[in-house]
Design a protein around this motif. Structure first.
Motif: not given
Length: 226
Positions: A105, A130, A135-137, A139, A220, A223
């Protein structure tokens, strides 16, 4: 919600971010942070990895740098990414955690305390980030460093409706002192942006409007969504 975001942005114009932190964090909390330094610490180990470990993170630094502007202009890209996966604190159940537990993450690590006025202003914005981008990518990992028990931090979070964030604590303030020794913390709040391998790519001292479009664009980019 839009009005709340605009109001918060007005309170935290980029040029004033560090000044607010200095006044709100250093003055209000100087005794709590610095006087207790010699007696605090929880065995936090900051791992300064070899150059090869975080070599790929240099590309990530380059990718996010154009997005360090506006409401997140005080975030500074690092010249040499380093791994901080050994930073440790506790989860809601009291279980010992390190940043390594968030591997895979991108993490926005934030240190806060209830006595820090800028932190209190900033927490709802981190909560909103948050909610919008978690998301799962990715935190937001907000670690409270109040000394004592959980009463004050949990009461504050309940009163302000901050329920999207996981509950993380380090009552010893060891995580703050570890970052201070690394030259990354001089007051509160402290915010670090870590890539998915635990490599530091950007940091700042002071508050920001984390619920702003600028903050979301930064996340954004970090990630790989841009």
């Amino acid at each position: 919600m839009e009005n709340e975001v605009n109001d918060r942005q007005k309170r935290f114009p980029p040029a004033r971010l560090v000044m607010i932190a200095a006044l709100g964090g250093l003055i209000a909390g100087a005794a709590a942070v610095y006087v207790r330094e010699s007696g605090s610490g929880n065995g936090v180990a900051v791992e300064t990895a070899g150059a090869k470990t975080c070599e790929a993170a240099k590309d990530k630094v380059a990718a996010i740098t154009p997005y360090l502007k506006g409401q997140v202009a005080a975030m500074a890209p690092v010249s040499e990414p380093r791994q901080l996966s050994g930073l440790n604190f506790k989860g809601k159940d009291g279980k010992e955690l390190t940043l390594a537990d968030f591997g895979g993450k991108t993490v926005l690590l934030n240190l806060w305390a209830t006595w820090c006025v800028p932190c209190r202003e900033e927490m709802p914005a981190l909560n909103a980030l948050q909610k919008a981008a978690g998301s799962d990518t990715f935190e937001v990992v907000a670690v409270n460093i109040d000394i004592g028990d959980d009463e004050k931090p949990t009461a504050f979070l309940n009163e302000t409706g901050v329920h999207e964030l996981g509950y993380y604590r380090d009552a010893s303030m060891g995580v703050f002192n570890a970052l201070k020794k690394e030259g990354l913390a001089f007051g509160l709040p402290v915010t670090l942006l870590m890539d998915d391998k635990g490599c530091l790519i950007s940091s700042m001292n002071g508050p920001a409007a984390w619920d702003s479009d600028d903050a979301k664009a930064l996340v954004k980019a970090a990630t790989g969504g841009v």
